[in-house]
Write a protein that holds these residues in place. Structure first.
Motif, PDB file in Angstrom:
ATOM      1  N   ARG A 289      -9.981  -5.574  -3.865  1.00 30.33           N
ATOM      2  CA  ARG A 289      -9.048  -5.324  -2.763  1.00 30.33           C
ATOM      3  C   ARG A 289      -7.611  -5.201  -3.283  1.00 30.33           C
ATOM      4  NH1 ARG A 289      -8.817  -8.931   1.830  1.00 30.33           N
ATOM      5  NH2 ARG A 289      -8.204 -10.552   0.332  1.00 30.33           N
ATOM      6  N   PRO A 290      -7.338  -4.192  -4.080  1.00 27.05           N
ATOM      7  CA  PRO A 290      -5.971  -4.078  -4.628  1.00 27.05           C
ATOM      8  C   PRO A 290      -4.904  -3.970  -3.541  1.00 27.05           C
ATOM      9  CG  PRO A 290      -7.375  -2.229  -5.346  1.00 27.05           C
ATOM     10  CD  PRO A 290      -8.260  -3.175  -4.621  1.00 27.05           C
ATOM     11  N   TRP A 291      -5.243  -3.417  -2.397  1.00 20.88           N
ATOM     12  CA  TRP A 291      -4.280  -3.262  -1.302  1.00 20.88           C
ATOM     13  C   TRP A 291      -3.869  -4.595  -0.692  1.00 20.88           C
ATOM     14  CZ3 TRP A 291      -9.389  -1.804  -1.266  1.00 20.88           C
ATOM     15  CH2 TRP A 291     -10.240  -2.586  -0.488  1.00 20.88           C
ATOM     16  N   ALA A 292      -4.632  -5.645  -0.994  1.00 24.80           N
ATOM     17  CA  ALA A 292      -4.350  -6.950  -0.390  1.00 24.80           C
ATOM     18  C   ALA A 292      -3.366  -7.779  -1.215  1.00 24.80           C
ATOM     19  CB  ALA A 292      -5.661  -7.723  -0.204  1.00 24.80           C
ATOM     20  N   HIS A 293      -2.944  -7.273  -2.353  1.00 22.77           N
ATOM     21  CA  HIS A 293      -1.971  -7.996  -3.181  1.00 22.77           C
ATOM     22  C   HIS A 293      -0.662  -8.176  -2.387  1.00 22.77           C
ATOM     23  CE1 HIS A 293       0.897  -8.757  -6.452  1.00 22.77           C
ATOM     24  NE2 HIS A 293      -0.149  -9.117  -7.176  1.00 22.77           N
ATOM     25  N   PRO A 294      -0.035  -9.354  -2.499  1.00 24.66           N
ATOM     26  CA  PRO A 294       1.198  -9.576  -1.717  1.00 24.66           C
ATOM     27  C   PRO A 294       2.294  -8.528  -1.984  1.00 24.66           C
ATOM     28  CG  PRO A 294       0.617 -11.529  -3.035  1.00 24.66           C
ATOM     29  CD  PRO A 294      -0.466 -10.533  -3.233  1.00 24.66           C
ATOM     30  N   LYS A 295       2.320  -7.981  -3.173  1.00 26.18           N
ATOM     31  CA  LYS A 295       3.323  -6.953  -3.476  1.00 26.18           C
ATOM     32  C   LYS A 295       2.702  -5.562  -3.592  1.00 26.18           C
ATOM     33  CE  LYS A 295       6.729  -9.907  -5.622  1.00 26.18           C
ATOM     34  NZ  LYS A 295       7.519 -10.225  -6.823  1.00 26.18           N
ATOM     35  N   ALA A 296       1.585  -5.367  -2.909  1.00 26.89           N
ATOM     36  CA  ALA A 296       0.860  -4.095  -3.051  1.00 26.89           C
ATOM     37  C   ALA A 296       1.747  -2.893  -2.747  1.00 26.89           C
ATOM     38  CB  ALA A 296      -0.377  -4.093  -2.148  1.00 26.89           C
ATOM     39  N   THR A 297       2.563  -2.999  -1.702  1.00 32.05           N
ATOM     40  CA  THR A 297       3.380  -1.844  -1.312  1.00 32.05           C
ATOM     41  C   THR A 297       4.369  -1.472  -2.407  1.00 32.05           C
ATOM     42  OG1 THR A 297       3.168  -2.558   0.973  1.00 32.05           O
ATOM     43  CG2 THR A 297       4.855  -0.926   0.505  1.00 32.05           C
ATOM     44  N   VAL A 298       4.971  -2.481  -3.016  1.00 33.54           N
ATOM     45  CA  VAL A 298       5.934  -2.213  -4.096  1.00 33.54           C
ATOM     46  C   VAL A 298       5.217  -1.645  -5.321  1.00 33.54           C
ATOM     47  CG1 VAL A 298       7.601  -3.260  -5.674  1.00 33.54           C
ATOM     48  CG2 VAL A 298       7.528  -3.979  -3.280  1.00 33.54           C
ATOM     49  N   LEU A 299       4.085  -2.240  -5.687  1.00 36.62           N
ATOM     50  CA  LEU A 299       3.346  -1.787  -6.871  1.00 36.62           C
ATOM     51  C   LEU A 299       2.758  -0.392  -6.670  1.00 36.62           C
ATOM     52  CD1 LEU A 299       1.465  -5.141  -7.639  1.00 36.62           C
ATOM     53  CD2 LEU A 299       3.543  -4.270  -8.759  1.00 36.62           C
TER      54      LEU A 299
END
Lengths: 421, 421
Positions: free
Chosen positions: B104-114
């Motif tokens: 679930r890479p989209w669930a990372h807290p900084k997913a939007t930035v990364l």
């Protein structure tokens, strides 16, 4: 002319709400769109100005609402720090955009660096205030129906250069949203097609060519033969046809890398354009979705009021999965937030998700992801044997607009005329 | 099983050079690829180690050549400043990658930035020396056959997490390039298919489903009916089939955003693996193209010498347009630069451009461009009615490798078994 649908117009389409024509797709003719104005006149059609006269534009950024008495220009009036940040960002971006030749963005001395990053990366590095960043992000969403993350910085610079400058892209009375066509923009395609031999409901499935000719075969097996063919469908769809012989690697890989934007256009009808009486011009710019940008698209006589809200980019990607009732509620919540409780209860509501359309699959158009302009941009307009390409995505000037589509069509028509036997 | 080609194997394919089998596509089984090792054994096949024993890896960065006595690890030995820069870059990247859940890479807290930036942007911000940057760039090209500009940073972090770490991706005897299959990797697919009812030369054109069944129709009009269907072709090709009813917007937009990489595999045969005698292990890593990465792929008995050179990313996009004679010369110039004048005159030469293959259109696999994991990643593996998806791109673990393809196939097979009537 083989037309996949039962109508002409492609990404322009007419709809009706409470008896008034609305544009479900491409809407505006802008400052400098000379070919469109000439064509509209030639076809016996008329334009009228987008509603922009009275009232203020509503800004809803960082949880604060403010009004903007004039919409003239890309730079709104905000607090001094945000204002300075934004002004500097606009100046920097404009300067970079002016250094791009829209006919050859890959030839810029720093093309690799500019194409190696996203627009979002540039915004984070060059804008310091949350408001400044929000404004740049909403601007990109409104112009491309994509998030700043989706696009190569070089692409957004190219697009800005192709369309004049940020102010032209963003503004109404001086820019790309200046005028509308009486009766709807789709009438342009409609009248153009009236003199042509159009085969409707004829989606092409296979395009075969040899040394002498091209044969286009429709899904239901009808074959049409010609000396040359112009494929004027969105790049992502052009890449899906079956070609015999198959397309060269560079052409196939290019169309793999030109995804379409994501937008749901949402219309609400009211007995009157009540927001005008309250001092608003119907235009809102917000950093809170799902609707971040609105327009007053009431008919010229204002017999009823029509609000248009755009759900764009990642907002559209999220909201396209909800059912229409929930989406409608979320959209009307936005309208109410901008224009008060009267906006919560329209007499009618209508929406159009262009990515759900089999023969479009996303609007407003294709964007180049990072690395693509420098890898394959130089062959964007390259014919493949007897196959030629046209459409808003291929235009050097006014790329992405109806104006660009017309200009690309003219260029490609000339190109084929030169090689006709 | 409907197979578009006249052979099984897809992105694995066998070739022959001077009587020795070569892998035109997927080649290696790596450390941790447990399903592949088990399958190879189950099918009565054997593996042998990639040549890595004697000699040094050749580094050709920033115009300087140096040798590396050990290829163990992602971090080569360089001058102290570049070494410190590179070590810090590897540590930072690894730390970020470890924070990603590959399911679930989209669930990372900084997913939007990364996900809002390219890998290239990260390299420019985090590596300070030209050598450090070059190494990170060549690494990406070797792993993805894409430039760092093409890919979302989040995607490269996901991919690294899915495949262990950078060291596993980059290294030979401890990593993803550890072993080869005696006779060629395509024998795995070949033996698997032997027990199946495969219809060859049957490219599917339309997939129709209703409440009761799915019908797949081939280009030549043959229809095959089933309760469920698994589509196991590259995502960009899956998006090109005609679906009835059409796919939902999110699925179509997702496959528009998963372009395939670009690689031309180039093989040269020599009477002996002469580079071994000169102290080289046949592996070169360079920042000068067209060939930036090489391997010794001689047969286990070393009766002849085989060099494999990869032309990847933007190098492949440029060189795929040249004719084979010019490209061959440029490739052999690289081999000569790395291994001396004997490399200039092979007894045979063979190359394979995977983007020119109608039923692949790019290797090694699809990459997510910026913004895509956070927009549509959560529906990557989502079936659409009776249509299920499988392939190396859908794997949570060992994504992009043969191992990932096998694991994805197992997961999807289980998924369909659960819903079978």
């Amino acid at each position: 002319m083989l037309e996949a649908r039962d109508r002409v117009g492609g990404r322009t389409q007419g709809g009706v709400l409470e008896g008034a024509p609305v544009e479900l797709g491409g809407t505006w003719i802008g400052e400098g769109h000379s070919e469109m104005y000439a064509l509209v006149a030639e076809l016996g059609l008329e334009t009228f100005p987008t509603w922009n006269d009275a009232g203020s534009l509503l800004l809803d950024l960082g949880g604060k609402q403010s009004s903007l008495a004039s919409t003239k220009g890309a730079t709104p009036r905000l607090n001094p720090i945000a204002m300075a940040d934004l002004a500097q960002g606009v100046a920097r971006f404009e300067k970079l955009a002016r250094s791009i030749d829209p006919a050859r963005p890959w030839a810029h001395p720093k093309a690799t660096v500019l194409d190696g990053q996203t627009y979002e990366s540039w915004v984070r590095r060059n804008l310091r205030t949350p408001t400044g960043r929000s404004y740049f992000r909403v601007l990109a969403e409104a112009v491309y129906a994509d998030d700043g993350a989706d696009m190569s910085l070089l692409h957004t610079l190219f697009y800005t250069a192709s369309n004049g400058d940020l102010e032209t892209l963003a503004s109404t009375d001086r820019g790309a949203q200046k005028d509308r066509v009486v009766g709807g923009s789709v009438m342009v395609a409609g009248r153009l097609a009236a003199g042509l031999d159009v085969h409707f409901d004829s989606p092409v499935h296979t395009v075969s060519q040899d040394e002498d000719r091209v044969v286009a075969t429709t899904r239901d097996g009808r074959a049409f033969q010609a000396s040359h063919v112009i494929i004027a469908i969105p790049p992502t769809l052009a890449g899906r046809l079956t070609y015999q012989p198959i397309l060269p690697a560079w052409r196939d890989q290019l169309t793999q890398r030109m995804p379409a934007g994501t937008v749901i256009k949402c219309f609400a009808a009211y007995p009157t354009p009540f927001w005008r009486d309250a001092g608003w011009n119907g235009q809102a710019v917000s950093d809170r979705g799902p609707v971040k940008v609105t327009f007053d698209v009431s008919p010229p006589d204002a017999e009823i009021g029509l609000l248009l809200g755009f759900v764009e980019g990642s907002e559209a990607r999220r909201w396209q999965r909800w059912d229409e009732t929930q989406r409608r509620r979320a959209v009307l919540d936005c309208f109410e937030r901008y224009f008060g409780p009267s906006a919560a209860h329209p007499t009618s509501y209508l929406e159009k998700d262009w990515s759900a359309e089999e023969f479009t699959r996303g609007c407003y158009g294709a964007h180049f992801t990072p690395g693509v302009w420098t890898s394959y941009g130089d062959v964007l307009r390259e014919p493949v044997g007897r196959i030629h390409w046209a459409g808003a995505e291929y235009a050097v000037e006014w790329n992405g607009y109806m104006e660009g589509a017309i200009r690309s069509g003219r260029v490609t028509a000339d190109e084929t005329l030169r090689v006709l036997p």
